[in-house]
Design a protein around this motif. Sequence first.
Motif, short mmCIF file in Angstrom:
data_model
loop_
_atom_site.label_atom_id
_atom_site.label_comp_id
_atom_site.label_asym_id
_atom_site.label_seq_id
_atom_site.Cartn_x
_atom_site.Cartn_y
_atom_site.Cartn_z
N PRO A 53 29.90 50.27 40.20
CA PRO A 53 29.72 49.24 41.22
C PRO A 53 28.89 48.04 40.74
N GLY A 54 29.33 46.88 41.21
CA GLY A 54 28.70 45.61 40.88
C GLY A 54 29.74 44.52 40.93
N VAL A 55 29.31 43.30 40.58
CA VAL A 55 30.21 42.15 40.58
C VAL A 55 30.13 41.49 39.21
N ALA A 56 31.30 41.29 38.60
CA ALA A 56 31.35 40.66 37.27
C ALA A 56 32.62 39.82 37.15
N THR A 57 32.54 38.78 36.33
CA THR A 57 33.69 37.92 36.08
C THR A 57 34.30 38.28 34.72
N ASP A 58 35.55 37.89 34.56
CA ASP A 58 36.26 38.19 33.31
C ASP A 58 37.38 37.18 33.09
N ILE A 59 37.78 37.04 31.85
CA ILE A 59 39.00 36.32 31.49
C ILE A 59 39.96 37.40 31.01
N GLU A 60 41.09 37.50 31.66
CA GLU A 60 42.00 38.62 31.46
C GLU A 60 42.92 38.47 30.25
N ALA A 61 43.41 39.62 29.79
CA ALA A 61 44.47 39.72 28.78
C ALA A 61 45.76 40.06 29.53
N ARG A 71 37.39 51.86 44.14
CA ARG A 71 37.83 50.72 44.95
C ARG A 71 37.19 49.45 44.43
N ALA A 72 37.96 48.35 44.53
CA ALA A 72 37.46 47.04 44.10
C ALA A 72 38.24 45.93 44.78
N ARG A 73 37.62 44.76 44.76
CA ARG A 73 38.28 43.53 45.20
C ARG A 73 38.36 42.64 43.98
N ILE A 74 39.54 42.10 43.72
CA ILE A 74 39.73 41.19 42.59
C ILE A 74 40.04 39.82 43.15
N GLU A 75 39.17 38.86 42.85
CA GLU A 75 39.39 37.48 43.25
C GLU A 75 39.92 36.73 42.04
N TYR A 76 40.99 36.00 42.24
CA TYR A 76 41.59 35.21 41.17
C TYR A 76 41.03 33.80 41.26
N LEU A 77 40.25 33.41 40.27
CA LEU A 77 39.55 32.13 40.31
C LEU A 77 40.41 30.99 39.81
N ASP A 78 41.33 31.28 38.91
CA ASP A 78 42.24 30.26 38.38
C ASP A 78 43.40 30.99 37.73
N PRO A 79 44.58 30.97 38.22
CA PRO A 79 45.03 30.20 39.37
C PRO A 79 44.58 30.86 40.67
N ALA A 80 44.55 30.08 41.72
CA ALA A 80 44.14 30.60 43.02
C ALA A 80 45.26 31.45 43.62
N LEU A 81 45.05 32.73 43.67
CA LEU A 81 45.98 33.69 44.28
C LEU A 81 45.22 34.43 45.37
N PRO A 82 45.92 35.11 46.25
CA PRO A 82 45.21 35.88 47.27
C PRO A 82 44.33 36.96 46.63
N THR A 83 43.21 37.23 47.26
CA THR A 83 42.33 38.30 46.79
C THR A 83 43.06 39.63 46.88
N ALA A 84 42.88 40.48 45.87
CA ALA A 84 43.54 41.78 45.84
C ALA A 84 42.53 42.88 46.11
N GLU A 85 42.80 43.69 47.11
CA GLU A 85 42.01 44.90 47.38
C GLU A 85 42.76 46.05 46.70
#
Length: 115
Positions: A53-61, A71-85
């Motif tokens: 548990p925690g909050v961290a950012t990443d640049i994906e492969a 469980r997690a929530r993934i926010e897409y910062l660029d491009p803007a897509l709906p948040t994924a639960e």
Amino acid sequence: MNLEPGIPVDLHALSLETEPIEAAAVEAGAPVAGAVALAEVGEIEVGVWEMTPGVATDIEADEVFVVLSGRARIEYLDPALPTAEVGPGSLVWLQAGMSTRWTVTETLRKVYVAG
């Protein structure tokens, strides 16, 4: 660890070495993460990844993954897509270069296929 043809691996019981996520990427908590590559199929890697548990950012492969537990929530910062639960059984496709923010509420373990 390497998979052996025909030999099952219990992905829930698989031991992973974890370490703190790089401080610059952590936005909340003190998450640790770890991964183990299990096999290479051509130029594709198959493995298991986990984050506490925690909050961290990443640049994906380039990756497709299935959540095994947590469980997690993934926010897409660029491009803007709906948040994924996401939770057990969720399948997600990430593209190289996507900027994401992962808010893990229950230790997340996923099996990934990445190229």
